[in-house]
Design a protein around this motif. Structure first.
Motif, PDB file in Angstrom:
ATOM      1  N   PRO B  42       0.811  -1.143  -0.040  1.00 40.92           N
ATOM      2  CA  PRO B  42      -0.183   0.057  -0.068  1.00 40.92           C
ATOM      3  C   PRO B  42       0.842   1.413   0.186  1.00 40.92           C
ATOM      4  CG  PRO B  42      -1.161  -1.637   1.522  1.00 40.92           C
ATOM      5  CD  PRO B  42       0.517  -1.967   1.065  1.00 40.92           C
ATOM      6  N   LEU B  43       1.858   1.162   0.694  1.00 42.51           N
ATOM      7  CA  LEU B  43       2.949   2.525   1.046  1.00 42.51           C
ATOM      8  C   LEU B  43       3.493   2.715  -0.652  1.00 42.51           C
ATOM      9  CD1 LEU B  43       4.955   2.784   4.113  1.00 42.51           C
ATOM     10  CD2 LEU B  43       3.479   4.613   3.062  1.00 42.51           C
ATOM     11  N   ASN B  46       1.112   3.953  -3.066  1.00 47.29           N
ATOM     12  CA  ASN B  46       0.945   5.493  -2.754  1.00 47.29           C
ATOM     13  C   ASN B  46       2.024   6.356  -3.451  1.00 47.29           C
ATOM     14  OD1 ASN B  46      -1.218   4.801  -1.381  1.00 47.29           O
ATOM     15  ND2 ASN B  46      -0.528   5.007   0.889  1.00 47.29           N
ATOM     16  N   GLU B  47       3.281   5.700  -3.072  1.00 43.22           N
ATOM     17  CA  GLU B  47       4.439   6.581  -3.806  1.00 43.22           C
ATOM     18  C   GLU B  47       4.325   6.466  -5.094  1.00 43.22           C
ATOM     19  OE1 GLU B  47       6.961   8.090  -2.284  1.00 43.22           O
ATOM     20  OE2 GLU B  47       6.262   7.687  -0.232  1.00 43.22           O
ATOM     21  N   PHE B  48       4.054   5.348  -5.662  1.00 39.76           N
ATOM     22  CA  PHE B  48       4.037   4.974  -7.297  1.00 39.76           C
ATOM     23  C   PHE B  48       2.932   6.066  -7.528  1.00 39.76           C
ATOM     24  CE2 PHE B  48       2.478   2.968 -11.096  1.00 39.76           C
ATOM     25  CZ  PHE B  48       3.836   2.272 -11.644  1.00 39.76           C
ATOM     26  N   ALA B  51       4.011   9.998  -7.336  1.00 40.30           N
ATOM     27  CA  ALA B  51       5.168  10.438  -8.397  1.00 40.30           C
ATOM     28  C   ALA B  51       4.381  10.635  -9.793  1.00 40.30           C
ATOM     29  CB  ALA B  51       6.145   9.528  -8.198  1.00 40.30           C
ATOM     30  N   LEU B  53       2.896   8.190 -11.698  1.00 43.45           N
ATOM     31  CA  LEU B  53       3.414   7.118 -12.552  1.00 43.45           C
ATOM     32  C   LEU B  53       2.325   6.423 -12.963  1.00 43.45           C
ATOM     33  CD1 LEU B  53       6.592   6.218 -10.622  1.00 43.45           C
ATOM     34  CD2 LEU B  53       6.571   7.444 -12.994  1.00 43.45           C
ATOM     35  N   GLY B 142      12.429  -1.126   1.542  1.00 47.16           N
ATOM     36  CA  GLY B 142      11.505  -0.497   1.683  1.00 47.16           C
ATOM     37  C   GLY B 142      10.334  -0.208   0.588  1.00 47.16           C
ATOM     38  N   SER B 143       9.442   0.287   1.057  1.00 46.75           N
ATOM     39  CA  SER B 143       8.222   0.439  -0.079  1.00 46.75           C
ATOM     40  C   SER B 143       8.637   1.687  -1.434  1.00 46.75           C
ATOM     41  CB  SER B 143       7.050   1.053   0.584  1.00 46.75           C
ATOM     42  OG  SER B 143       6.552  -0.147   1.549  1.00 46.75           O
ATOM     43  N   THR B 144       9.406   2.609  -0.672  1.00 45.44           N
ATOM     44  CA  THR B 144       9.761   3.714  -1.710  1.00 45.44           C
ATOM     45  C   THR B 144      10.749   3.060  -2.698  1.00 45.44           C
ATOM     46  OG1 THR B 144       9.303   5.421  -0.303  1.00 45.44           O
ATOM     47  CG2 THR B 144      10.766   5.986  -2.357  1.00 45.44           C
ATOM     48  N   ASP B 145      11.661   2.246  -2.284  1.00 46.62           N
ATOM     49  CA  ASP B 145      12.472   1.649  -3.372  1.00 46.62           C
ATOM     50  C   ASP B 145      11.782   0.665  -4.210  1.00 46.62           C
ATOM     51  OD1 ASP B 145      15.396   2.160  -3.193  1.00 46.62           O
ATOM     52  OD2 ASP B 145      15.418   1.309  -1.000  1.00 46.62           O
ATOM     53  N   ALA B 147       8.467   0.878  -4.923  1.00 46.41           N
ATOM     54  CA  ALA B 147       7.795   1.773  -6.055  1.00 46.41           C
ATOM     55  C   ALA B 147       8.680   2.208  -7.078  1.00 46.41           C
ATOM     56  CB  ALA B 147       7.205   2.985  -5.260  1.00 46.41           C
ATOM     57  N   ALA B 148      10.056   2.532  -6.945  1.00 49.64           N
ATOM     58  CA  ALA B 148      10.956   2.976  -7.814  1.00 49.64           C
ATOM     59  C   ALA B 148      11.419   1.692  -8.791  1.00 49.64           C
ATOM     60  CB  ALA B 148      12.215   3.559  -7.155  1.00 49.64           C
ATOM     61  N   ALA B 151       8.506   1.046 -11.034  1.00 51.23           N
ATOM     62  CA  ALA B 151       8.484   2.012 -12.223  1.00 51.23           C
ATOM     63  C   ALA B 151       9.546   1.800 -13.192  1.00 51.23           C
ATOM     64  CB  ALA B 151       8.365   3.261 -11.549  1.00 51.23           C
ATOM     65  N   THR B 152      10.660   1.666 -12.912  1.00 48.38           N
ATOM     66  CA  THR B 152      11.739   1.645 -13.798  1.00 48.38           C
ATOM     67  C   THR B 152      12.642   0.104 -13.936  1.00 48.38           C
ATOM     68  OG1 THR B 152      13.512   1.672 -11.752  1.00 48.38           O
ATOM     69  CG2 THR B 152      12.666   3.663 -12.674  1.00 48.38           C
TER      70      THR B 152
END
Lengths: 165, 423
Positions: B42-43, B46-48, B51, B53, B142-145, B147-148, B151-152
């Motif tokens: 979920p986090l 949300n980050e995805f 941004a 994306l 973590g969740s942000t890594d 999400a990145a 995406a990539t």
């Protein structure tokens, strides 16, 4: 970036389960998470912490689970910065990625007690214990990570890179 | 001619499209798989979205497993699982595992051949390091890594130094991968391998089934490790054969590869271990705690929820009853394992022994649900962490052990080695 605040001191191996117990991970809301920050290691923390305060801890801060809710809860609780003797690696990445400033400075940790007034200069990589009149040099981020910090977090950097493509 | 490399350096070099990479270098590696669960996705979602994306880089390379708080333990958990479910549907992610298809992420992804040798995997779950047992590079983020990564299709990494653990000798009769890794963490501490790859080798590892290898690599994070890894061999290939959804790529460390340290451990001397509260490094011989009363036993988790683990538990519990006053909870790690346990008669053994058998879930391991402890209660668990409050009340206690010790403890009601019951 310069932060001034009072220290909340903890020992070594502060794990992410005590920073934010899993029983509260049924939400992603930062403010709700913040309400339980440090609950299982220091139930009075949330009552005492003031915006701009600084967490000071021993080795291996943030060990255990990968939950990003741990640095999110700390940041949302108003903590300006975490100074530790060392960080567990996933916590370290997570803190940088979400924009929670962190510094590695074992000497400052050793000589700082709860309630001491600290002044942290992130760019200079310096921790000053105002109460004790001592200044310590901290490790600076590797260049690679400074780029992420300069971009304002990992997702901003991703967005920049996606736009370039 | 490339400089000698460890298996970890070789896997990362390939993922970077480079001839060689070495410890200390910062690299951007291409991902074979990005993974998240119902409390970390979920986090990340949300980050995805935050941004701006819209599409994941490759829906076939993203796995989302609802395993922590499912079957949904409360309304908020249900909302989080729904968010993951909706995202998977919107993005066309086939590797979405929900109740009924679901198992514990680190059990089902290898079981279904979604992770294969040579892969580079990130997962928003610290025990992602489990897949190192296949000869893959896998690490928790973590969740942000995550999400990145979604995406990539890439992740930035610092190539880790490697510590090689060489286990000589033959494991004792009731000594398992769990005992070996608890003993190792006891030797080096919870930050003994901070930022490093832990490479497990030697004759005791070569003789170990995949289940024990998964257990060992799973616990690398409990020593602060970035990853655990075992060079693939015949045992690996036998496991992978018929499962792998992609072509495995086999690497091994060069003889003269550079290690941060090499530790030699006599595996034959290791006794069944128990890690006392509140750190996995507080490992002692189980005999030292003999006689200590316990209230609950949990057998399962991404560490010890595999078929072999259930067989070990059944070997001890067969024809016996759980001690009065002890709650014993047994959780197969996947639907397939659950079914196989039924076919082999293990579930009958457990139920006859008066243990509870549950659908797969991470539940009690992280104090989510399905076996929360009250203040002052003690549990012997085959899980991976015994931090303060990990399984419930901050004044409860978790003792980590392997399936043999856990099952023997369930029978006697106090910490026991299997010989005590099986003699």
């Amino acid at each position: 970036m310069i932060f001034e605040g009072r220290a909340h001191k903890y020992g070594r191996d502060v794990d992410t389960d005590v920073i934010i117990p899993a029983r509260y991970l049924n939400t992603s809301d930062p403010d709700e998470l913040a309400g339980h920050c440090m609950e299982d290691i220091d139930s009075g923390f949330i009552g005492r912490v003031k915006p701009g305060d600084i967490i000071v801890a021993g080795e291996n801060f943030g060990c255990g689970s990968s939950r990003e809710q741990a640095p999110v809860a700390i940041k949302a609780a108003g903590v300006a910065c975490v100074v530790a003797a060392s960080f567990a690696r996933i916590f370290y990445r997570n803190a940088i990625n979400i924009g929670l400033p962190i510094l590695v400075c074992p000497e400052a940790v050793r000589e700082t007690g709860t309630g001491d007034e600290l002044r942290v200069d992130l760019d200079a990589g310096e921790v000053e214990n105002v109460t004790k009149g001592r200044t310590y040099a901290a490790d600076r981020f590797p260049g690679f990570m400074q780029e992420i910090v300069a971009a304002g977090g990992l997702m901003n950097r991703v967005r920049q890179r996606m736009a370039e493509k | 001619m490339a400089e000698p490399m460890t298996i970890t350096e070789k896997i990362l070099a390939r993922a970077c499209g480079l001839e060689e990479v070495h410890a200390g270098e910062f690299v951007n590696a291409k991902l074979d798989l990005a993974l998240a669960n119902d409390i970390t996705a979920p986090l990340a979602i949300n980050e995805f979205r935050g941004a701006g994306l819209e599409k994941v880089w490759d829906p076939e390379r993203v796995a989302l497993v609802c395993d922590h708080f499912v079957p949904n333990k409360d309304i908020k958990s249900a909302e989080q699982a729904k968010q993951v479910r909706d995202f998977a549907a919107e993005q066309g992610i086939e590797g979405f595992f929900d109740v009924g298809r679901m198992g514990i992420e680190h059990v089902i992804l290898p079981e279904l051949g979604i992770v294969v040798p040579g892969d580079v995997v990130i997962g928003a779950d610290s025990h992602t390091c489990t897949y190192g047992a296949l000869g893959a590079f896998a690490t928790g983020v973590g969740s942000t890594d995550l999400a990145a990564g979604m995406a990539t299709g890439e992740v930035w990494l610092r190539v880790p130094e490697t510590v090689r653990f060489v286990y000589s000798g033959t494991l004792g009769r009731y000594v398992t991968g769990k005992d070996l890794v608890l003993d190792t963490i006891g030797r080096i501490g919870v930050d003994g391998a901070l930022y490093q790859a832990m490479e497990f080798a030697g004759e005791a590892v070569a003789a170990m089934p995949m289940s024990g290898r998964f257990t060992m690599c799973n616990m690398a994070i409990e020593a602060g490790g970035k990853s655990g890894i075992i060079e693939p061999d015949e045992v690996t290939m036998e496991y992978v054969s018929g499962r792998a959804r992609r072509e495995p790529v086999l690497f091994s460390s060069d003889n003269n590869a550079v290690y941060a340290d090499v530790m030699e451990i006599d595996a034959g001397a290791v006794r069944p271990q128990v890690a006392k509260p509140h750190l996995p490094s507080n490992a002692v011989d189980a005999e030292e705690l003999s006689g200590m009363d316990i209230d609950q036993v949990v057998i399962g988790s991404c560490t010890n929820g595999r078929m072999d683990d259930l067989r070990m538990a059944a070997e001890v519990l067969k024809g016996r009853k759980v001690a009065p006053g002890v709650r014993t909870i047994i959780i197969p790690g996947s639907q397939h394992i659950y079914q196989q346990a039924i076919k082999e008669g293990l579930v009958d053994i457990f139920i006859d022994a008066e243990a509870a058998v549950s659908t797969p879930t991470c539940g009690p391991c992280l104090g989510g649900h399905m076996g929360i402890l009250a203040a002052g209660e003690r549990c012997v668990a085959t899980t991976n962490r015994n931090f303060v409050g990990r399984m419930g009340h901050p004044e409860s206690e978790v003792y980590l052990a392997g399936p043999y010790v856990a099952a023997a403890t369930a029978v006697t009601g106090y910490v026991s080695v299997p010989e005590e019951v099986l003699a």
